[in-house]
Structure formats: structure tokens, C-alpha cells
Design a protein around this motif. Sequence first.
Motif, PDB file in Angstrom:
ATOM      1  N   GLY A 154       0.812  -1.209   0.000  1.00 17.57           N
ATOM      2  CA  GLY A 154       0.000   0.000   0.000  1.00 17.57           C
ATOM      3  C   GLY A 154       0.842   1.254   0.000  1.00 17.57           C
ATOM      4  O   GLY A 154       2.064   1.219   0.114  1.00 17.57           O
ATOM      5  N   GLU A 155       0.176   2.402  -0.101  1.00 18.26           N
ATOM      6  CA  GLU A 155       0.878   3.676  -0.160  1.00 18.26           C
ATOM      7  C   GLU A 155       0.948   4.324   1.219  1.00 18.26           C
ATOM      8  O   GLU A 155       0.120   4.072   2.091  1.00 18.26           O
ATOM      9  CB  GLU A 155       0.198   4.615  -1.156  1.00 18.26           C
ATOM     10  CG  GLU A 155      -1.185   5.070  -0.747  1.00 18.26           C
ATOM     11  CD  GLU A 155      -1.787   6.039  -1.752  1.00 18.26           C
ATOM     12  OE1 GLU A 155      -1.209   6.227  -2.837  1.00 18.26           O
ATOM     13  OE2 GLU A 155      -2.850   6.610  -1.441  1.00 18.26           O
ATOM     14  N   GLY A 156       1.930   5.188   1.381  1.00 19.49           N
ATOM     15  CA  GLY A 156       2.155   5.877   2.650  1.00 19.49           C
ATOM     16  C   GLY A 156       3.635   5.894   2.961  1.00 19.49           C
ATOM     17  O   GLY A 156       4.248   4.846   3.132  1.00 19.49           O
ATOM     18  N   GLN A 157       4.235   7.073   3.028  1.00 19.75           N
ATOM     19  CA  GLN A 157       5.670   7.205   3.249  1.00 19.75           C
ATOM     20  C   GLN A 157       6.044   6.865   4.690  1.00 19.75           C
ATOM     21  O   GLN A 157       5.225   6.950   5.611  1.00 19.75           O
ATOM     22  CB  GLN A 157       6.126   8.627   2.913  1.00 19.75           C
ATOM     23  CG  GLN A 157       5.898   9.013   1.465  1.00 19.75           C
ATOM     24  CD  GLN A 157       6.695   8.142   0.503  1.00 19.75           C
ATOM     25  OE1 GLN A 157       7.854   7.816   0.766  1.00 19.75           O
ATOM     26  NE2 GLN A 157       6.079   7.755  -0.608  1.00 19.75           N
ATOM     27  N   ARG A 158       7.306   6.513   4.884  1.00 26.34           N
ATOM     28  CA  ARG A 158       7.779   6.139   6.217  1.00 26.34           C
ATOM     29  C   ARG A 158       7.614   7.259   7.231  1.00 26.34           C
ATOM     30  O   ARG A 158       7.293   7.006   8.387  1.00 26.34           O
ATOM     31  CB  ARG A 158       9.249   5.707   6.136  1.00 26.34           C
ATOM     32  CG  ARG A 158       9.421   4.264   5.683  1.00 26.34           C
ATOM     33  CD  ARG A 158      10.864   3.892   5.561  1.00 26.34           C
ATOM     34  NE  ARG A 158      11.036   2.439   5.460  1.00 26.34           N
ATOM     35  CZ  ARG A 158      12.141   1.851   5.039  1.00 26.34           C
ATOM     36  NH1 ARG A 158      13.179   2.590   4.675  1.00 26.34           N
ATOM     37  NH2 ARG A 158      12.215   0.536   4.984  1.00 26.34           N
ATOM     38  N   ASP A 159       7.833   8.496   6.812  1.00 23.90           N
ATOM     39  CA  ASP A 159       7.733   9.590   7.776  1.00 23.90           C
ATOM     40  C   ASP A 159       6.292   9.892   8.169  1.00 23.90           C
ATOM     41  O   ASP A 159       6.031  10.705   9.051  1.00 23.90           O
ATOM     42  CB  ASP A 159       8.404  10.856   7.229  1.00 23.90           C
ATOM     43  CG  ASP A 159       7.796  11.330   5.908  1.00 23.90           C
ATOM     44  OD1 ASP A 159       6.790  10.738   5.452  1.00 23.90           O
ATOM     45  OD2 ASP A 159       8.330  12.292   5.329  1.00 23.90           O
ATOM     46  N   GLN A 160       5.331   9.196   7.512  1.00 22.04           N
ATOM     47  CA  GLN A 160       3.926   9.361   7.858  1.00 22.04           C
ATOM     48  C   GLN A 160       3.441   8.285   8.824  1.00 22.04           C
ATOM     49  O   GLN A 160       2.269   8.268   9.206  1.00 22.04           O
ATOM     50  CB  GLN A 160       3.067   9.343   6.590  1.00 22.04           C
ATOM     51  CG  GLN A 160       3.375  10.498   5.646  1.00 22.04           C
ATOM     52  CD  GLN A 160       2.629  10.379   4.320  1.00 22.04           C
ATOM     53  OE1 GLN A 160       2.193   9.301   3.936  1.00 22.04           O
ATOM     54  NE2 GLN A 160       2.475  11.493   3.639  1.00 22.04           N
ATOM     55  N   GLY A 161       4.337   7.367   9.196  1.00 24.94           N
ATOM     56  CA  GLY A 161       3.983   6.333  10.159  1.00 24.94           C
ATOM     57  C   GLY A 161       3.180   5.204   9.533  1.00 24.94           C
ATOM     58  O   GLY A 161       3.222   4.978   8.315  1.00 24.94           O
ATOM     59  N   THR A 162       2.459   4.498  10.371  1.00 20.01           N
ATOM     60  CA  THR A 162       1.671   3.352   9.926  1.00 20.01           C
ATOM     61  C   THR A 162       0.676   3.762   8.844  1.00 20.01           C
ATOM     62  O   THR A 162       0.023   4.807   8.942  1.00 20.01           O
ATOM     63  CB  THR A 162       0.926   2.729  11.123  1.00 20.01           C
ATOM     64  OG1 THR A 162       1.878   2.092  11.976  1.00 20.01           O
ATOM     65  CG2 THR A 162      -0.087   1.692  10.661  1.00 20.01           C
ATOM     66  N   GLN A 163       0.583   2.949   7.805  1.00 25.67           N
ATOM     67  CA  GLN A 163      -0.315   3.264   6.701  1.00 25.67           C
ATOM     68  C   GLN A 163      -1.779   3.208   7.149  1.00 25.67           C
ATOM     69  O   GLN A 163      -2.121   2.561   8.144  1.00 25.67           O
ATOM     70  CB  GLN A 163      -0.074   2.304   5.543  1.00 25.67           C
ATOM     71  CG  GLN A 163       1.272   2.472   4.884  1.00 25.67           C
ATOM     72  CD  GLN A 163       1.471   1.525   3.714  1.00 25.67           C
ATOM     73  OE1 GLN A 163       0.670   0.616   3.484  1.00 25.67           O
ATOM     74  NE2 GLN A 163       2.548   1.727   2.970  1.00 25.67           N
ATOM     75  N   LYS A 164      -2.627   3.859   6.383  1.00 26.70           N
ATOM     76  CA  LYS A 164      -4.056   3.891   6.665  1.00 26.70           C
ATOM     77  C   LYS A 164      -4.834   3.344   5.470  1.00 26.70           C
ATOM     78  O   LYS A 164      -4.379   3.433   4.327  1.00 26.70           O
ATOM     79  CB  LYS A 164      -4.513   5.323   6.973  1.00 26.70           C
ATOM     80  CG  LYS A 164      -3.833   5.938   8.196  1.00 26.70           C
ATOM     81  CD  LYS A 164      -4.264   7.376   8.393  1.00 26.70           C
ATOM     82  CE  LYS A 164      -3.670   7.968   9.665  1.00 26.70           C
ATOM     83  NZ  LYS A 164      -2.198   7.936   9.663  1.00 26.70           N
ATOM     84  N   LEU A 165      -6.006   2.805   5.763  1.00 24.94           N
ATOM     85  CA  LEU A 165      -6.862   2.286   4.695  1.00 24.94           C
ATOM     86  C   LEU A 165      -7.720   3.419   4.135  1.00 24.94           C
ATOM     87  O   LEU A 165      -8.946   3.443   4.271  1.00 24.94           O
ATOM     88  CB  LEU A 165      -7.743   1.153   5.220  1.00 24.94           C
ATOM     89  CG  LEU A 165      -7.073  -0.209   5.337  1.00 24.94           C
ATOM     90  CD1 LEU A 165      -8.031  -1.243   5.920  1.00 24.94           C
ATOM     91  CD2 LEU A 165      -6.565  -0.694   3.965  1.00 24.94           C
ATOM     92  N   SER A 166      -7.034   4.365   3.507  1.00 30.02           N
ATOM     93  CA  SER A 166      -7.709   5.513   2.908  1.00 30.02           C
ATOM     94  C   SER A 166      -7.070   5.814   1.565  1.00 30.02           C
ATOM     95  O   SER A 166      -6.056   5.225   1.193  1.00 30.02           O
ATOM     96  CB  SER A 166      -7.615   6.734   3.843  1.00 30.02           C
ATOM     97  OG  SER A 166      -6.258   7.064   4.105  1.00 30.02           O
ATOM     98  N   ASP A 167      -7.663   6.712   0.809  1.00 35.41           N
ATOM     99  CA  ASP A 167      -7.137   7.177  -0.472  1.00 35.41           C
ATOM    100  C   ASP A 167      -6.805   5.998  -1.390  1.00 35.41           C
ATOM    101  O   ASP A 167      -7.666   5.171  -1.689  1.00 35.41           O
ATOM    102  CB  ASP A 167      -5.928   8.080  -0.262  1.00 35.41           C
ATOM    103  CG  ASP A 167      -5.788   9.098  -1.391  1.00 35.41           C
ATOM    104  OD1 ASP A 167      -6.516   8.971  -2.395  1.00 35.41           O
ATOM    105  OD2 ASP A 167      -4.949   9.999  -1.293  1.00 35.41           O
ATOM    106  N   GLY A 168      -5.528   5.870  -1.797  1.00 32.67           N
ATOM    107  CA  GLY A 168      -5.185   4.800  -2.726  1.00 32.67           C
ATOM    108  C   GLY A 168      -5.400   3.415  -2.156  1.00 32.67           C
ATOM    109  O   GLY A 168      -5.829   2.486  -2.863  1.00 32.67           O
ATOM    110  N   ASN A 169      -5.082   3.228  -0.871  1.00 30.52           N
ATOM    111  CA  ASN A 169      -5.290   1.921  -0.253  1.00 30.52           C
ATOM    112  C   ASN A 169      -6.766   1.554  -0.229  1.00 30.52           C
ATOM    113  O   ASN A 169      -7.142   0.404  -0.432  1.00 30.52           O
ATOM    114  CB  ASN A 169      -4.717   1.915   1.161  1.00 30.52           C
ATOM    115  CG  ASN A 169      -3.209   2.097   1.165  1.00 30.52           C
ATOM    116  OD1 ASN A 169      -2.540   1.794   0.178  1.00 30.52           O
ATOM    117  ND2 ASN A 169      -2.674   2.592   2.260  1.00 30.52           N
ATOM    118  N   SER A 170      -7.608   2.535   0.013  1.00 30.31           N
ATOM    119  CA  SER A 170      -9.046   2.313  -0.029  1.00 30.31           C
ATOM    120  C   SER A 170      -9.507   1.969  -1.444  1.00 30.31           C
ATOM    121  O   SER A 170     -10.417   1.149  -1.630  1.00 30.31           O
ATOM    122  CB  SER A 170      -9.781   3.557   0.471  1.00 30.31           C
ATOM    123  OG  SER A 170     -11.174   3.427   0.312  1.00 30.31           O
ATOM    124  N   ALA A 171      -8.859   2.576  -2.443  1.00 31.58           N
ATOM    125  CA  ALA A 171      -9.223   2.290  -3.831  1.00 31.58           C
ATOM    126  C   ALA A 171      -8.984   0.825  -4.179  1.00 31.58           C
ATOM    127  O   ALA A 171      -9.763   0.218  -4.920  1.00 31.58           O
ATOM    128  CB  ALA A 171      -8.431   3.193  -4.779  1.00 31.58           C
TER     129      ALA A 171
END
Length: 328
Positions: free
Chosen positions: A69-86
Motif C-alpha cells: 500500500g501507499e504511505g511514506q515512512r515519515d507518515q507512520g503506519t499506513q491507513k486504509l484511505s485514499d489509494g489503499n481504499s481504492a
Amino acid sequence: MEQLQLGGIYTRDDLEAIFGGRRMRGIARASRGPFVLLYADPSKGRGHGYHDSLDAEEDEVGTVAYYSGEGQRDQGTQKLSDGNSAILNHREEDRDLLLFWAVGKVAGRDKKRHQYVGKFAIDQTRPYFLRADQGGDGERDVYVFRLRPVGEIARPPIDYMPVAIETTYTETHPGPLLDPIDEATSKLIELEQNSAKAFLRKATAEAVVERREGALVDRFEAFLGKQQHVAKRWFVSPRGQRSGFQTDLFDVTAQVLYEAKGKADRNSVRMAIGQLFDYRRSIEPSPLLAILLPEAPKPDLRELIESVGISLVYEANGSFVGWPVART
């Protein structure tokens, strides 16, 4: 989508002209057409904690690809939103997942070339799992989506395919194809929650059975938890392969390996018997074997299960008959 050819090579400019969408995103909903575009670049992704693979896993249904899934390391744990939700909700949104694999750059230009691998769909029983990623800013969790090919796919050249350097589901390595592993290996992993949610608007019989199986495993895991038993699963890599299989459920406390089925028919029981014997060859110490069914099978099938030394556990009246499994 007539402009898109399986195995064809495209730049992001080419694909934006066809689909529209957000050019700089690794996961992009198309603005023209019911699609979600997935971009994989193993040469860059590993440095960001992404480990994508077309041959990460294999089971009785077929091959499973892993896509981070998407989400940079400096943003912490990924979330099920945006691209991941897609990705997770692509069936509900009536969108197809189209996978593109980076295969170098345009000659003389700092512009990537992407091969169209094919169409994929998220696995309906186990859509994703969480993998720990240790980056510069500490540990975080990354969503890894389990995708199944829909129809034919065009594999990228070997030079651009990551290959596992360890026979687990966590490590991949971009580079030339390595020799098959000489010995079978296994790794105990966490049991992620299955998804009993109905992803398909027009569910096929096979999809319904898969969801029943996933829901059955969830209920049995909850049951084991109430008995103070720890439930996980094994990831098994057979000898001569770098892909592998995830077992359905392993009772760590009682050392029992379960194969679950969504139906209690003859074909399901036969398949479960073969899978259990296959998995057990790679697991040390050798576990007890049990088949988990949503209802009691016919007497002849019960005799078949007993004849090969496998235990039977099935659901009835809100509990599980045949549990606890005893060593014979």
C-alpha cells in the motif's frame, strides 16, 4: 481500453492520456474509465519498505501477488484511505485493478517505462495483511494487498522481477532469477482477520464458498481465544520453489494444523486431506492434523477422514464438535 496492450510498454504520459488520474501517485483512480492503476517499481520500492511480487504465494486456487500500500515512512503506519481504499474497495466501486511494472527508463531521458502486466482483483477471503517495516523513523505497519490475476498476465523481464532471498513472505530482492531452494522451509506468522464482507455485487458460487471459509476461520479463531489458545498460521515454501502457501489456521497451544473448507462435500474433504499432508512435510515438529468444516459431513466422509488419521472439527449450534483434538 483498446489502446492498452498486454505486455505493452508505456510512460506515465502515455497512460495519463489514456486514463487520466493523478500522475505522481503509485495508486491512482482513473478519471476516464472504471480502473485503478497500480504502479510497482522494485528497484525503488524496497528502500521505502515496499516489497511487491507477482509470485509471492500459491494455493489451490492459483497464484497470489503481493502489492504494498501507499504511505511514506515519515507518515507512520499506513491507513486504509485514499489509494489503499481504492484497492480494498475496487469491487464495490466497480473498478478493475490494472498493474504496471517499471522496466527501466526511456533512452536518454529520466522518464520511467512501465510494462502493463494485466488485470488483477483483490483476494476475497484474505484481502491484505500487515507487515512491520523498520525505517529511519522507527517501526510502522505496511498494508500488503493479496491480488489474484484476472485472465492472462504478461510477466516483466527477469532482470526487473524481485526474487525472495528468504523463504518468508517478508523479504524480496530485485535481480536475476536465483536457483530454486534446495529444502522446504516454513515460518510461523500472525493470523490476520479474514474478510467475510461480500465484495462482489454479483457473487459467484466460488466466491461465496471462499467467504464462508474465511468467516468460519474467524469464528473458530475467536472460539480458540476464549479457550486461551493462541492461533497463528504457517507460511510454507516447498522444496524447489520460492513461492509458497499460507495455511488456514494453526493452534499454537495444542500444536494442531487446521485446513478449513467452506463446504462439507467430498471434493472439499479430499482437497483438505491432500493439503494437510503436503503442509506437514515442511513443518517441524510435526503437528496434529485436523479438518475444519461449517457442518457435519456425511458418514462416509467422516470415515474417510478418520481412516487417514486426521481429526474432524465442525461447527454446530454455535460451538465446535470434535474440539479439543486429541493425539491418537
